[in-house]
Enzyme design. Structure first.
Site, mmCIF file in Angstrom:
data_model
loop_
_atom_site.group_PDB
_atom_site.id
_atom_site.type_symbol
_atom_site.label_atom_id
_atom_site.label_comp_id
_atom_site.label_asym_id
_atom_site.label_seq_id
_atom_site.Cartn_x
_atom_site.Cartn_y
_atom_site.Cartn_z
ATOM 1 N N PHE A 86 0.825 -1.207 0.000
ATOM 2 C CA PHE A 86 0.000 0.000 0.000
ATOM 3 C C PHE A 86 0.862 1.261 0.000
ATOM 4 C CE2 PHE A 86 -3.064 2.991 2.204
ATOM 5 C CZ PHE A 86 -3.842 3.182 1.072
ATOM 6 N N LYS A 179 -3.528 0.429 9.056
ATOM 7 C CA LYS A 179 -4.830 0.007 9.571
ATOM 8 C C LYS A 179 -4.617 -1.019 10.673
ATOM 9 C CE LYS A 179 -7.087 0.605 5.062
ATOM 10 N NZ LYS A 179 -7.858 -0.052 3.978
ATOM 11 N N LYS A 262 -12.473 -3.943 10.383
ATOM 12 C CA LYS A 262 -12.902 -4.800 9.261
ATOM 13 C C LYS A 262 -11.990 -6.015 9.101
ATOM 14 C CE LYS A 262 -9.518 -3.140 6.480
ATOM 15 N NZ LYS A 262 -8.543 -3.819 5.606
ATOM 16 N N ASP A 315 -14.807 -0.618 2.948
ATOM 17 C CA ASP A 315 -13.599 -1.387 3.236
ATOM 18 C C ASP A 315 -13.958 -2.786 3.731
ATOM 19 O OD1 ASP A 315 -10.916 -1.810 3.377
ATOM 20 O OD2 ASP A 315 -10.546 -0.512 5.092
ATOM 21 N N SER A 325 -7.050 -9.987 -0.017
ATOM 22 C CA SER A 325 -6.982 -9.557 1.382
ATOM 23 C C SER A 325 -6.168 -10.543 2.211
ATOM 24 C CB SER A 325 -8.398 -9.446 1.960
ATOM 25 O OG SER A 325 -8.360 -9.409 3.370
ATOM 26 N N ARG A 326 -5.153 -10.038 2.907
ATOM 27 C CA ARG A 326 -4.304 -10.900 3.732
ATOM 28 C C ARG A 326 -5.107 -11.542 4.862
ATOM 29 N NH1 ARG A 326 0.152 -6.369 4.720
ATOM 30 N NH2 ARG A 326 -1.761 -5.162 4.565
ATOM 31 N N ASN A 327 -6.014 -10.781 5.459
ATOM 32 C CA ASN A 327 -6.798 -11.309 6.574
ATOM 33 C C ASN A 327 -7.780 -12.379 6.097
ATOM 34 O OD1 ASN A 327 -6.067 -9.481 9.040
ATOM 35 N ND2 ASN A 327 -6.306 -8.069 7.330
#
Length: 442
Positions: A86, A179, A262, A315, A325-327
């Site tokens: 990012f 974040k 999130k 988001d 998305s890593r999560n």
């Protein structure tokens, strides 16, 4: 088809008509010379001419202001600290917009590689970076004298980074691109900025901002939140492009919480996907996650409406529905039976949601906020509870109104939190997931 001029008997009027066919300004001059009485039609022509002049002046003034703003932003300098996906994407965007942008990366060899190839091989291997983007591993030279410092390091390294740049801070503003929450303190990045650099002008950025899509020029938007309008304008002008829109907010707490919370639910959605749940289940999980986020936000001073915007539901949707998305990927691996430690190691990047679950679980219990999805994930990840058993308990607990803050409900958040905790305790003997799967085998 060419229009003919009307044949007018009054020579003075004919002169005005002839002049008007050339231009309104000429018509006005003809009116003044004619000596004709100021009839409504003539008056209207004169007024129209004056309006035209006024509009032209306003347009010229607006164009001059826009040119000045573009010139001003091109004269501004920006440092982006952190060579992750990012931070790299934002630095590249600023450079493409003509800004003086420097990407700071800790490792000297990585900086040499970036200079040589203009590719971030670890995080964005398929994207060439703009020729105008600068690279540095010298922290002092990267931040000294710039106008805005964007910090894009993991939350675990955020405080250390601010401490390291503190000796070089003079007039610079600081914007967090991180974040997450600081481990064990529940401090948001804005809290850390105010603690370490109490005199600086600051802001936070958040939104559905998957870096690969930004680099692919997929239409994307983000939110810059700050109490400073000049800082919001500077960030908007520096990063705004045909494919990247920057919206503004003054709710720092709400925007920042949306970006942090999130991640919890992205892990839950990844696990749900691994269990191959239906679309109904995903929709329920997404909307109840939004309810939890807004409940928590209000309890700590955020505006609940912020969670309906890009940094909230926007988001949340992007992170919960994308394999980028890593999560989400961490959650998917957990749902497949991979241990948490192994999943983190396999991912090879920071998944902020893992730490955020710990922080929010603890804080929610302390404040009596009803957050059953968060508590359930904590039970699965850190208390070795069966995901299936916990999910069934979730479905059976309490009655609520649909949309938070719209229809009152009779259930107490504190009581429901206590009730769910008790349910989890009674499920301590629930079979682990492996046993459930093996018992279902023929």
């Amino acid at each position: 088809m060419k229009l003919r001029k009307p044949n007018v008997k009054n020579q003075k009027v004919q002169k005005i008509v002839d002049a008007a066919s050339t231009g309104i300004d000429d018509a006005v001059s003809a009116i003044k010379e004619s000596g004709l009485p100021n009839k409504p039609l003539i008056s209207s022509i004169a007024e129209l001419a004056g309006l035209k002049k006024k509009k032209s002046a306003q347009l010229a003034e607006s164009m001059q202001a826009a040119e000045q703003a573009a010139s001003d932003i091109n004269q501004m300098s920006f440092a982006f600290l952190g060579g992750g996906s990012f931070g790299t994407a934002m630095a590249n965007l600023a450079a493409k917009n003509g800004c003086d942008a420097t990407l700071w990366v800790r490792d000297k060899r990585t900086v040499k590689s970036l200079h040589k190839t203009r590719i971030n091989k670890k995080y964005l291997p398929n994207h060439k970076l703009d020729e105008c983007l600068k690279f540095s591993h010298d922290l002092q030279s990267a931040v000294a004298g710039v106008d805005v410092i964007f910090v894009a390091v993991p939350s675990s390294a955020f405080r250390e980074m601010l401490t390291n740049i503190k000796p070089f801070i003079t007039h610079q503003a600081v914007v967090s691109l991180t974040k997450g929450m600081e481990k064990e303190t529940f401090a948001m990045m804005s809290d850390i900025i105010q603690e370490v650099l109490p005199e600086v002008n600051f802001g936070v950025m958040s939104g559905p901002n998957l870096a690969v899509e930004i680099m692919d020029n997929m239409p994307t938007a983000t939110v810059i939140a700050s109490e400073s309008e000049p800082l919001r304008k500077a960030v908007q002008t520096a990063l705004h492009s045909a494919f990247f829109r920057v919206f503004a907010s003054s709710d720092i707490k709400g925007v920042e919480l949306g970006g942090a919370l999130k991640n919890i639910y992205a892990i839950a959605m990844g696990m749900a996907a691994a269990y191959d749940v239906g679309e109904n289940t995903k929709a329920m999980l997404l909307t109840r996650a939004l309810a939890e986020m807004s409940r928590f936000g209000v309890a700590v001073g955020a505006d609940p409406l912020t969670f309906l915007g890009l940094s909230g539901v926007g988001d949340l949707y992007a992170t919960c529905s994308s394999v980028l998305s890593r999560n989400y990927r961490i959650g998917y691996m957990l749902g497949q039976g991979v241990s948490l430690d192994h999943a983190i190691k396999k991912l090879g990047q920071t998944a902020e949601g893992v730490n955020t679950i710990l922080q929010v679980h603890s804080r929610a219990k302390e404040l009596g906020i009803y957050m059953p999805i968060t508590h359930a994930l904590h039970a699965v990840l850190y208390e070795d509870k069966s995901a299936l058993g916990v999910a069934l308990n979730l479905m059976e607990t309490g009655f609520r109104s649909d949309v938070e803050f719209v229809l009152p409900h009779d259930e107490s958040n504190v009581r429901l939190s206590h009730e769910f905790s008790e349910v989890l305790k009674t499920s301590a003997n629930a079979k682990p997931k492996d046993e459930i799967q093996s018992s279902n085998m023929p």
